[in-house]
Design a protein around this motif. Structure first.
Motif, short mmCIF file in Angstrom:
data_model
loop_
_atom_site.label_atom_id
_atom_site.label_comp_id
_atom_site.label_asym_id
_atom_site.label_seq_id
_atom_site.Cartn_x
_atom_site.Cartn_y
_atom_site.Cartn_z
N VAL A 8 0.83 -1.20 0.00
CA VAL A 8 0.00 0.00 0.00
C VAL A 8 0.87 1.26 0.00
CG1 VAL A 8 -1.71 1.30 1.34
CG2 VAL A 8 -1.93 -1.16 1.09
N LEU A 117 -10.27 5.31 -0.74
CA LEU A 117 -10.14 3.88 -0.46
C LEU A 117 -8.72 3.51 -0.04
CD1 LEU A 117 -12.30 2.37 -3.37
CD2 LEU A 117 -12.91 2.67 -0.96
N GLY A 121 -7.71 2.29 3.67
CA GLY A 121 -7.09 0.97 3.76
C GLY A 121 -5.73 1.02 4.44
N ARG A 124 -6.26 1.54 8.27
CA ARG A 124 -6.72 0.33 8.95
C ARG A 124 -5.61 -0.72 9.05
NH1 ARG A 124 -12.07 -0.34 9.83
NH2 ARG A 124 -11.80 -2.61 9.77
#
Length: 237
Positions: A8, A117, A121, A124
Motif C-alpha cells: 500500500v 479507499l 485501507g 486500517r
C-alpha cells in the motif's frame, strides 16, 4: 499483514509522485488544457505543492523499505490521502467547482474515490499492524517474566537442596584424651610420640611402671589371703 502495508505504501508513493510531477508542471498551460484540468493560479503555489507531494512520495517509498517507519508513515500518508479525496468530492459534487467537462468531473471523482479507499485501507492496516506488534511485545514480555520466575525457582530449589545436605551431614567432635595421672585433657601433639606405630622410651617407661604396680597389688592381695587371721569365705556345699 506488514508486507501488505508495504505494498500500500508503494502505491501511495506512486500516486504522490504522479500528483507531485503534475503540480510541478503547473506553468505548462497547454498540458492542463489537454487534460481538462483547472489551472492553478499562481503557478508558484502549484509548484510548491508539487514539491511537498514529491517529498511525501519519497517518505512513503522509504518507509516501505524501512520496517521501523512503515506503520507511522502509512498511517500519516493514509490520513492525507483520504482527507484529500473527501475534499475533492466536496468541491466536485457539492460545490461544482472548478467547472469541468463531464469527462473531467468523472476523472476527478474516480481519483477522489481511489484516494479515499487507499487512504482508509492504509490507516486500517497500520492500526492492525500496531495491534499485532503490541500483542507480540506483550507475549515476549510474558515469556521473559516466566523464564525469570523459572530461573528464580530453580535457584531457590538448589539453595534448599544445599541447605538440606548440609543439615543432614553428621558432625563428629573428637574430644581430646584425658591423662590418667593428672585427670586433665592432653592436647594433641603431632610428634613422633603420637604417631601410630611409633613407641618411644617414655611410653615404655609408663607401661613398665603400670605392670609393676599391678604385680605388687596382686602379691599383697595373695599374702593377705594366706595369713592365719584372714577371714575365710563361707563354705557352700
Amino acid at each position: 499483514m506488514k508486507p501488505l502495508l508495504r505494498v500500500v505504501l508503494v502505491i501511495d508513493a506512486l500516486l504522490l509522485l504522479a500528483f507531485g510531477l503534475l503540480f510541478l508542471l503547473t506553468p505548462w498551460t497547454s498540458l492542463y488544457n489537454a487534460l481538462q484540468l483547472a489551472q492553478v493560479e499562481p503557478a508558484l503555489v502549484g509548484q510548491g505543492f508539487g514539491i511537498a507531494l514529491l517529498g511525501l512520495a519519497w517518505l512513503a517509498l522509504h518507509a516501505s523499505i524501512d520496517g521501523a517507519m512503515t506503520r507511522a508513515v502509512a498511517r500519516t500518508v493514509g490520513h492525507v490521502n483520504w482527507l484529500t479525496g473527501v475534499l475533492m468530492l466536496v468541491w466536485l459534487i457539492a460545490l461544482r467547482s472548478p467547472s469541468l467537462s463531464a469527462f473531467g468531473q468523472l476523472v476527478g471523482a474516480v481519483v477522489a474515490v481511489v484516494l479515499v479507499l487507499i487512504g482508509l485501507g492504509g490507516v486500517r492496516l497500520a492500526a492492525a499492524v500496531r495491534r499485532r506488534e503490541k500483542a507480540q511485545a506483550a507475549g515476549a514480555g510474558a515469556t521473559g517474566r516466566e523464564q525469570k520466575q523459572a530461573e528464580k525457582a530453580e535457584k531457590q530449589a538448589a539453595q534448599a537442596r544445599e541447605a538440606e545436605v548440609y543439615q543432614t551431614e553428621p558432625v563428629t567432635k573428637v574430644s581430646p584424651p584425658v591423662s590418667p595421672a593428672t585427670g586433665r585433657r592432653v592436647e594433641p601433639d603431632f610428634t613422633a610420640a603420637h604417631q601410630p606405630g611409633v613407641v618411644t622410651a617414655e611410653t615404655r617407661t609408663v607401661e613398665t611402671r603400670s605392670t609393676q604396680t599391678h604385680t605388687a597389688a596382686d602379691e599383697a592381695r595373695d599374702a593377705a589371703a594366706d595369713s592365719p587371721g584372714a577371714p575365710r569365705p563361707p563354705f557352700h556345699g
